[in-house]
Scaffold this active site. Structure first.
Site, PDB file in Angstrom:
ATOM      1  N   ASP A  60       0.863  -1.166   0.000  1.00 46.51           N
ATOM      2  CA  ASP A  60       0.000   0.000   0.000  1.00 46.51           C
ATOM      3  C   ASP A  60       0.916   1.237   0.000  1.00 46.51           C
ATOM      4  OD1 ASP A  60      -2.363   1.594   0.452  1.00 46.51           O
ATOM      5  OD2 ASP A  60      -1.704   1.774   2.529  1.00 46.51           O
ATOM      6  N   ASP A  89      -0.224   4.985   0.881  1.00 41.34           N
ATOM      7  CA  ASP A  89      -0.503   5.962   1.934  1.00 41.34           C
ATOM      8  C   ASP A  89      -0.442   5.308   3.317  1.00 41.34           C
ATOM      9  OD1 ASP A  89      -0.919   7.727  -0.114  1.00 41.34           O
ATOM     10  OD2 ASP A  89      -3.094   7.495  -0.120  1.00 41.34           O
TER      11      ASP A  89
END
Ligand code: BG6
Ligand code: MG
Length: 225
Positions: free
Chosen positions: A16, A18
């Site tokens: 991922d 963020d």
């Protein structure tokens, strides 16, 4: 008969963006807060916690809490939030990669395993370029890649296909409950980054990537599996 199931060897990691590779979570928060303040909508950091990993549109729905607005107004609010966010990410530099992330990506690839991005953000490409991380990734799946956002498994399944690996050979590294849910729904392995209250459903949980090596990730999966 042993209860141990034969696990497929790990072939790659899907990160991922963020909150895992960089802290754009703070920029998203400030952009939503600015919009909410301008619109007189109640919002704060605690409410923002529920938006982690959630798509732009679904985030606005959570902020609106059932308030009904005409479609054009919704679209305008989404565009405004994004313009505030884009304004903020112009300041991102390679120094904004979170501690340990760059080294870990390089180590994974040096070991002959693959790396991908699996981010819900439509702005992930721009952030990656500003961070200088693109050369360390074999594939990029972002908010433009699939229709259904996390917690649907589509984004991670798309990333696994780009890596040419079966989902069960991929490990998703995520800081959001919606991301862990998405990975598990797709049959991918999971490592949560952050507090167990948030990512405790992952197979293994680490506070951050700081000082984390490939061996530690593989060990953590082995011992929680
Ligand atoms: C996720 C973030 O990565 O991307 C969410 O955790 C964000 O906060 C989502 O809403 C969508 O991002 P963007 O850049 O397309 O609005
Ligand atoms: Mg995240």
């Amino acid at each position: 008969m042993s209860l141990e199931r034969e696990r497929m060897p790990v072939g790659g990691f899907i990160f991922d963006l963020d909150g895992v590779l960089t802290d754009t979570a703070e920029f998203h928060y400030r952009a939503w807060q600015r919009l909410a303040d301008e619109e007189g909508l109640p919002f704060d950091r605690a409410a923002n916690e529920h938006l982690r990993g959630v798509s732009r549109r679904a985030s606005l729905e959570l902020i609106l809490k059932g308030r009904v607005y005409p479609n054009e107004k919704i679209e305008a609010m989404l565009a405004r939030k994004n313009s505030y966010y884009l304004e903020a990410i112009r300041a991102i530099t390679p120094a904004d990669v979170l501690p340990g992330a760059r080294e870990l990506l390089a180590e994974i690839r040096a070991a002959g395993l693959k790396t991908a991005l699996g981010s819900a953000s439509r702005n992930a490409g721009e952030v990656l370029d500003r961070l200088g991380l693109r050369p360390l990734l074999d594939a990029v799946a972002d908010g433009n890649s699939v229709e259904r956002p996390k917690p649907a498994p589509d984004l991670f399944l798309f990333a696994a296909r780009l890596l040419d690996l079966p989902p069960a050979a991929c490990v998703v590294v995520e800081d959001a409950a919606a991301g862990i849910e998405a990975a598990q729904a797709g049959g991918l392995r999971t490592i949560g980054i952050g507090p167990p209250e948030r990512v405790g459903r992952a197979e293994a949980v680490l506070p951050s990537l700081e000082g984390v090596h490939l061996a530690a990730l593989l060990n953590a999966l082995e011992h929680r599996a």
